[in-house]
Design a protein around this motif. Structure first.
Motif, mmCIF file in Angstrom:
data_model
loop_
_atom_site.group_PDB
_atom_site.id
_atom_site.type_symbol
_atom_site.label_atom_id
_atom_site.label_comp_id
_atom_site.label_asym_id
_atom_site.label_seq_id
_atom_site.Cartn_x
_atom_site.Cartn_y
_atom_site.Cartn_z
ATOM 1 N N THR A 82 11.797 -50.187 29.542
ATOM 2 C CA THR A 82 10.521 -49.867 29.769
ATOM 3 C C THR A 82 9.793 -49.312 31.163
ATOM 4 N N TRP A 83 10.661 -49.614 32.224
ATOM 5 C CA TRP A 83 10.188 -48.995 33.535
ATOM 6 C C TRP A 83 11.232 -48.469 34.346
ATOM 7 N N ALA A 84 11.116 -47.818 35.212
ATOM 8 C CA ALA A 84 11.957 -47.426 36.317
ATOM 9 C C ALA A 84 10.946 -47.258 37.500
ATOM 10 N N ARG B 178 2.815 -48.876 27.038
ATOM 11 C CA ARG B 178 2.473 -49.997 26.524
ATOM 12 C C ARG B 178 1.954 -51.085 27.937
ATOM 13 N N TYR B 179 2.564 -50.456 29.306
ATOM 14 C CA TYR B 179 2.826 -51.307 30.391
ATOM 15 C C TYR B 179 2.069 -50.852 31.345
ATOM 16 N N LYS C 291 3.645 -42.216 34.268
ATOM 17 C CA LYS C 291 3.723 -42.605 32.717
ATOM 18 C C LYS C 291 4.976 -41.837 32.274
ATOM 19 N N ILE C 292 5.687 -42.621 31.479
ATOM 20 C CA ILE C 292 7.011 -42.139 30.994
ATOM 21 C C ILE C 292 6.629 -41.370 29.562
ATOM 22 N N ASP C 293 7.380 -40.297 29.477
ATOM 23 C CA ASP C 293 7.111 -39.322 28.339
ATOM 24 C C ASP C 293 8.124 -39.715 27.392
#
Length: 134
Positions: free
Chosen positions: A7-9, A24-25, A42-44
Protein backbone atom coordinates in the motif's frame (compact mmCIF):
# COMPACT_ATOMS: atom_id res chain seq x y z
CA UNK A 1 13.41 2.47 -3.49
CA UNK A 2 11.91 0.74 -0.49
CA UNK A 3 8.60 -0.52 0.79
CA UNK A 4 7.07 -2.36 3.71
CA UNK A 5 3.62 -3.12 2.34
CA UNK A 6 2.01 -3.06 -1.06
CA UNK A 7 0.00 0.00 0.00
CA UNK A 8 2.95 2.37 0.09
CA UNK A 9 6.42 3.03 -1.23
CA UNK A 10 9.08 5.61 -0.43
CA UNK A 11 11.52 7.29 -2.79
CA UNK A 12 14.30 9.18 -1.08
CA UNK A 13 16.75 11.15 -3.20
CA UNK A 14 19.51 13.57 -2.28
CA UNK A 15 17.04 16.47 -2.62
CA UNK A 16 13.59 15.07 -1.81
CA UNK A 17 11.50 12.37 -0.15
CA UNK A 18 8.26 11.16 -1.69
CA UNK A 19 5.86 8.76 0.01
CA UNK A 20 3.66 7.01 -2.55
CA UNK A 21 0.42 5.43 -1.37
CA UNK A 22 -2.82 4.25 -2.85
CA UNK A 23 -5.97 6.31 -2.45
CA UNK A 24 -7.02 4.58 0.79
CA UNK A 25 -4.11 6.05 2.73
CA UNK A 26 -3.44 9.43 1.13
CA UNK A 27 -5.19 11.41 3.89
CA UNK A 28 -3.48 9.42 6.65
CA UNK A 29 -0.09 9.86 4.96
CA UNK A 30 -0.59 13.63 4.87
CA UNK A 31 -1.52 13.65 8.58
CA UNK A 32 1.38 11.46 9.70
CA UNK A 33 4.27 12.93 7.72
CA UNK A 34 6.11 16.22 7.95
CA UNK A 35 5.16 18.23 4.84
CA UNK A 36 8.47 20.09 5.00
CA UNK A 37 10.20 16.74 4.35
CA UNK A 38 7.73 14.49 2.50
CA UNK A 39 5.75 14.92 -0.70
CA UNK A 40 2.77 12.55 -1.03
CA UNK A 41 2.31 10.77 -4.35
CA UNK A 42 -0.63 8.60 -5.36
CA UNK A 43 -0.12 5.07 -6.70
CA UNK A 44 -2.01 4.41 -9.93
CA UNK A 45 -3.57 0.94 -9.68
CA UNK A 46 -3.47 0.43 -13.46
CA UNK A 47 0.30 -0.20 -13.48
CA UNK A 48 2.60 -2.04 -11.07
CA UNK A 49 3.73 0.42 -8.42
CA UNK A 50 7.43 -0.38 -8.84
CA UNK A 51 7.28 0.50 -12.51
CA UNK A 52 5.57 3.80 -11.63
CA UNK A 53 8.37 4.58 -9.18
CA UNK A 54 11.02 3.71 -11.80
CA UNK A 55 9.40 6.04 -14.34
CA UNK A 56 9.20 8.81 -11.75
CA UNK A 57 12.88 8.37 -10.91
CA UNK A 58 13.94 8.16 -14.54
CA UNK A 59 12.25 11.51 -15.18
CA UNK A 60 13.29 13.33 -11.98
CA UNK A 61 16.82 12.22 -11.10
CA UNK A 62 19.94 14.12 -12.15
CA UNK A 63 21.75 12.61 -15.15
CA UNK A 64 23.71 9.39 -14.56
CA UNK A 65 22.09 8.66 -11.19
CA UNK A 66 22.23 5.30 -9.42
CA UNK A 67 19.03 3.77 -8.00
CA UNK A 68 19.40 1.29 -5.13
CA UNK A 69 16.76 -1.44 -4.94
CA UNK A 70 16.06 -3.90 -2.13
CA UNK A 71 16.92 -7.14 -3.92
CA UNK A 72 15.47 -9.26 -1.09
CA UNK A 73 11.98 -7.92 -1.85
CA UNK A 74 12.10 -7.61 -5.62
CA UNK A 75 11.94 -10.49 -8.11
CA UNK A 76 14.72 -10.54 -10.70
CA UNK A 77 12.24 -10.09 -13.57
CA UNK A 78 10.83 -6.94 -11.92
CA UNK A 79 14.35 -5.58 -11.38
CA UNK A 80 14.97 -6.03 -15.11
CA UNK A 81 11.71 -4.16 -15.91
CA UNK A 82 12.75 -1.33 -13.60
CA UNK A 83 16.20 -1.24 -15.15
CA UNK A 84 14.62 -1.02 -18.63
CA UNK A 85 13.00 2.28 -17.59
CA UNK A 86 16.13 3.73 -16.02
CA UNK A 87 18.91 2.84 -18.46
CA UNK A 88 17.46 4.64 -21.52
CA UNK A 89 17.56 7.86 -19.48
CA UNK A 90 21.20 7.33 -18.47
CA UNK A 91 20.67 5.89 -14.97
CA UNK A 92 21.73 2.59 -13.45
CA UNK A 93 20.21 0.12 -10.97
CA UNK A 94 22.10 -1.60 -8.17
CA UNK A 95 21.13 -3.62 -5.07
CA UNK A 96 20.90 -1.75 -1.76
CA UNK A 97 23.88 -2.33 0.52
CA UNK A 98 23.27 -4.97 3.17
CA UNK A 99 22.09 -3.65 6.51
CA UNK A 100 18.93 -2.24 8.05
CA UNK A 101 16.24 -0.80 5.81
CA UNK A 102 16.90 2.97 5.75
CA UNK A 103 13.19 3.82 5.89
CA UNK A 104 12.58 1.73 9.01
CA UNK A 105 15.53 3.40 10.74
CA UNK A 106 13.82 6.78 10.21
CA UNK A 107 10.62 5.60 11.98
CA UNK A 108 11.32 7.18 15.36
CA UNK A 109 7.95 6.56 17.09
CA UNK A 110 7.44 3.00 15.87
CA UNK A 111 5.20 1.06 18.27
CA UNK A 112 6.81 -1.99 19.84
CA UNK A 113 6.10 -5.42 18.44
CA UNK A 114 3.36 -7.28 20.33
CA UNK A 115 4.61 -9.22 23.33
CA UNK A 116 1.64 -11.61 23.35
CA UNK A 117 2.19 -15.19 22.20
CA UNK A 118 1.33 -16.17 18.65
CA UNK A 119 -1.76 -18.37 18.31
CA UNK A 120 -2.07 -20.92 15.55
CA UNK A 121 -5.54 -21.08 14.01
CA UNK A 122 -6.36 -24.41 12.46
CA UNK A 123 -7.75 -24.39 8.92
CA UNK A 124 -11.00 -26.07 9.98
CA UNK A 125 -11.72 -23.17 12.35
CA UNK A 126 -11.20 -20.66 9.54
CA UNK A 127 -13.46 -22.64 7.23
CA UNK A 128 -16.12 -22.84 9.95
CA UNK A 129 -15.93 -19.08 10.59
CA UNK A 130 -16.16 -18.35 6.87
CA UNK A 131 -19.22 -20.56 6.62
CA UNK A 132 -20.86 -18.68 9.50
CA UNK A 133 -20.25 -15.35 7.75
CA UNK A 134 -21.86 -16.59 4.56
Amino acid sequence: MSRLKLTWAAIITKDSATLWTDGRYTLQARQETDPSVWTIGKIDKTQHWLLQMAEFLADHLPPKSTVALDAWCTPFSMARNIESRLVPKGHRLQPMPEGPDPVISLWKHRPPLPATPVRVHCASGVEQAAGEVR
